[in-house]
Every structure is written in structure tokens, then in C-alpha cells.
Design a protein around this motif. Structure first.
Motif, mmCIF file in Angstrom:
data_model
loop_
_atom_site.group_PDB
_atom_site.id
_atom_site.type_symbol
_atom_site.label_atom_id
_atom_site.label_comp_id
_atom_site.label_asym_id
_atom_site.label_seq_id
_atom_site.Cartn_x
_atom_site.Cartn_y
_atom_site.Cartn_z
ATOM 1 N N ASP A 135 0.664 -1.160 0.078
ATOM 2 C CA ASP A 135 -0.095 -0.095 0.050
ATOM 3 C C ASP A 135 0.750 1.318 0.004
ATOM 4 N N LYS A 136 2.086 1.215 0.702
ATOM 5 C CA LYS A 136 2.638 2.502 0.960
ATOM 6 C C LYS A 136 3.849 2.609 -0.398
ATOM 7 N N PHE A 137 3.695 1.655 -1.281
ATOM 8 C CA PHE A 137 4.755 1.801 -2.572
ATOM 9 C C PHE A 137 4.217 3.031 -3.269
ATOM 10 N N LEU A 138 5.382 3.528 -4.002
ATOM 11 C CA LEU A 138 5.120 4.532 -4.858
ATOM 12 C C LEU A 138 5.379 4.031 -6.338
ATOM 13 N N ILE A 139 4.508 4.510 -7.128
ATOM 14 C CA ILE A 139 4.746 4.050 -8.579
ATOM 15 C C ILE A 139 5.938 4.754 -9.214
ATOM 16 N N SER A 140 6.034 5.928 -8.911
ATOM 17 C CA SER A 140 7.207 6.494 -9.484
ATOM 18 C C SER A 140 7.458 7.948 -8.652
ATOM 19 N N VAL A 141 8.664 8.603 -8.895
ATOM 20 C CA VAL A 141 9.033 9.690 -8.094
ATOM 21 C C VAL A 141 9.039 10.952 -9.323
ATOM 22 N N ILE A 142 8.532 11.931 -8.450
ATOM 23 C CA ILE A 142 8.563 13.375 -9.550
ATOM 24 C C ILE A 142 9.747 13.898 -9.319
ATOM 25 N N VAL A 143 10.086 14.337 -10.552
ATOM 26 C CA VAL A 143 11.440 15.148 -10.524
ATOM 27 C C VAL A 143 11.265 16.428 -11.693
ATOM 28 N N ALA A 144 12.072 17.322 -11.437
ATOM 29 C CA ALA A 144 11.912 18.448 -12.478
ATOM 30 C C ALA A 144 13.554 18.780 -12.896
ATOM 31 N N PRO A 145 13.525 19.140 -14.143
ATOM 32 C CA PRO A 145 15.016 19.506 -14.699
ATOM 33 C C PRO A 145 15.778 20.701 -14.139
ATOM 34 N N LEU A 146 16.705 20.578 -14.117
ATOM 35 C CA LEU A 146 17.728 21.731 -13.938
ATOM 36 C C LEU A 146 18.459 22.089 -15.143
ATOM 37 N N TYR A 147 18.306 23.543 -15.541
ATOM 38 C CA TYR A 147 18.943 23.949 -16.496
ATOM 39 C C TYR A 147 19.818 25.164 -16.148
ATOM 40 N N ASN A 148 20.894 25.296 -17.082
ATOM 41 C CA ASN A 148 22.009 26.355 -16.476
ATOM 42 C C ASN A 148 21.118 27.643 -16.809
ATOM 43 N N LYS A 196 7.421 23.597 -14.789
ATOM 44 C CA LYS A 196 6.509 23.149 -15.905
ATOM 45 C C LYS A 196 6.864 21.833 -16.753
ATOM 46 N N HIS A 197 8.242 21.439 -16.434
ATOM 47 C CA HIS A 197 8.722 20.416 -17.194
ATOM 48 C C HIS A 197 8.866 19.065 -16.251
ATOM 49 N N TYR A 198 8.017 19.118 -15.248
ATOM 50 C CA TYR A 198 8.243 17.956 -14.554
ATOM 51 C C TYR A 198 7.867 16.582 -14.910
ATOM 52 N N PHE A 199 8.510 15.717 -14.492
ATOM 53 C CA PHE A 199 8.250 14.188 -14.970
ATOM 54 C C PHE A 199 8.336 13.304 -14.012
ATOM 55 N N THR A 200 8.074 12.035 -14.262
ATOM 56 C CA THR A 200 8.176 10.931 -13.230
ATOM 57 C C THR A 200 9.314 9.898 -13.537
ATOM 58 N N VAL A 201 9.950 9.316 -12.820
ATOM 59 C CA VAL A 201 10.863 8.358 -12.961
ATOM 60 C C VAL A 201 10.737 7.210 -12.127
ATOM 61 N N ASN A 202 10.740 5.956 -12.597
ATOM 62 C CA ASN A 202 10.733 4.883 -11.721
ATOM 63 C C ASN A 202 11.213 4.789 -10.727
#
Lengths: 188, 61
Positions: free
Chosen positions: A70-83, A140-146
Motif C-alpha cells: 500500500d505504501k509503494f510509490l509508482i514513480s518519483v516526481i522530478v524536475a530538470p535543472l537548466y543552466n 512546468k517540465h516535471y516528469f516522473t521516474v521509476n
């Protein structure tokens, strides 16, 4: 300038900065032909709430239960860093064929950006001992990672972790950006 | 004339740095540059995201 920690914990934490994280744009399969498009992001920051990450790790790795996940996550939210210099010129996604808006570095738009008054972006100025130039998170460019992918690659791809108060500032601004309501223009 | 030339040469030769003194100066300069480079951390400019498209064919046995 933000505070960061270089110590690597076993689990994924909010505020962790990873290098070279892949995002799968699409995967197609048709008549035995497979096509997968991936974007490699040089730097990303973890935005998922830390309590969720802690619980996932506890029940996935430390105290795995066969009763339920029940406490498992499907994925982790991340967002990119740009110069930040690439951001000013709108060139930060030029390698994947995208032209972004210019932000005048020396005038109000640039100052607003660096003061974190623009809801879409978060400016990060790293301490001298961290080898990352001044960067911008684009919410705005967030995505998810396994989850398993990040756990497996943590040892090689972890750079540093943003310290608690600063990561909470980022998290709070990200939540505000996601929950903003765009009102339609009022017509008289 | 010959004597003054000899004196000039001797003085000139004495004024020239010897190999060992040049070497010491070079080593000292290198030490200073290394210390300076150690104290000035290198900041890497983040490279831009890139796309890769993989195409493959599934081979059925």
C-alpha cells in the motif's frame, strides 16, 4: 545561495539532485518493430514529498511485507535543472529542437527570475564546493521516474541534496505552481 | 679591451640565473598555481538535454 549536503543516504530523498536521468518520451511496438525515444536530462531534482519517499523505502526495502504494498510509490516526481545562462537565451532545450522564451538577464524579467518571484521557475545558486553552476528548475517540465530505477542508480548518479529548509521552499513553490488557477480574460 | 670584456662577461654570467635557480622559480610558480586552482572550485556548466531514439526489431525464435 542554497545549502546542500553531500552525504549520500541509502534512500531517495526530496531535494536529491541526480545526473543523467532518462525520461522515456514514447515507446512504440508495431509488427515486431520497436521504437523508443528517450530524453537524457543532465540534472534533475526530486520533488516527491519526503515522507512518501521514506515510507516507500521502509516498506519496499527495509521491512518488506508480503501482505500489501500500500505504501509503494509508482514513480518519483522530478524536475530538470537548466543552466541559467541557457535559460536567459531560451536555448536550454535547443538540442531537442525546442526554442524557449528569452528572459532579459539585466532587466526586470531576469531580476524577477533570480529573486524567485516567477512562479514557474526556481533559481538555485550553489555553494562554491559544489561543482554546479547557477541553475533554474522549470516546474512546468516535471516528469516522473521509476522508483527502482532511481534506487539502482543512486550510488553512481547522486550529486548532492538540497538542505531541508531550502528543499521545502522548492517543494512549496512547486505545489503552488501546480495548483494555480488560470482565470479566463474578463470580457465586458 | 680584452680585460674589460672578460670582466663584463663575468659579471653578465654571474647575473644570469643558473639552471637550479630557474628550476626553483618554476617549481614555486607551479605550486602557487596548483594552490590557486585547488582553492578555486571548478563550476561545470550544465549541458543541455539530448534525445536518443532507439529502433529495434524483435526476433522471434
Amino acid at each position: 545561495m542554497i545549502k546542500v549536503e553531500s552525504k549520500k543516504e541509502k534512500r531517495i530523498c526530496q531535494g536529491d539532485i541526480f545526473k543523467d536521468i532518462e525520461h522515456v518520451e514514447y515507446a512504440l511496438e508495431e509488427e515486431s518493430n520497436v521504437e523508443i525515444s528517450k530524453i537524457n536530462f543532465p540534472l534533475v531534482i526530486v520533488l516527491t514529498q519526503d515522507c512518501d519517499l521514506a515510507q516507500d523505502y521502509k516498506y519496499r526495502i527495509e521491512e518488506p511485507s508480503t501482505n500489501n504494498q500500500d505504501k509503494f510509490l509508482i514513480s518519483v516526481i522530478v524536475a530538470p535543472l537548466y543552466n541559467v545562462e541557457h535559460i536567459y537565451m531560451g536555448e536550454h532545450l535547443s538540442e531537442i529542437g525546442l526554442k524557449m522564451q528569452n528572459i532579459n538577464k539585466d532587466k526586470s524579467p531576469g531580476q524577477i527570475l533570480r529573486k524567485n518571484k516567477n512562479p514557474r521557475y526556481h533559481y538555485l545558486d550553489f555553494p562554491k564546493n559544489i561543482p554546479i553552476a547557477s541553475s533554474i528548475i522549470d516546474f512546468k517540465h516535471y516528469f516522473t521516474v521509476n522508483v527502482n530505477y532511481l534506487l539502482e542508480h543512486k550510488s553512481k548518479k547522486f550529486i548532492c541534496k538540497v538542505s531541508e529548509l531550502y528543499r521545502e521552499d522548492i517543494s512549496q513553490r512547486f505545489a503552488s505552481f501546480l495548483s494555480r488557477i488560470g482565470l479566463p480574460p474578463f470580457k465586458k | 679591451m680584452g680585460k674589460s670584456k672578460e670582466i663584463f662577461d663575468e659579471k653578465y654570467i654571474k647575473a644570469l640565473p643558473t639552471d637550479s635557480s630557474i628550476q626553483k622559480k618554476v617549481e614555486k610558480k607551479q605550486e602557487i598555481e596548483e594552490e590557486k586552482s585547488d582553492s578555486e572550485p571548478v563550476k561545470y556548466i550544465i549541458s543541455k538535454p539530448t534525445r536518443k531514439v532507439i529502433k529495434a526489431k524483435i526476433v522471434h525464435d
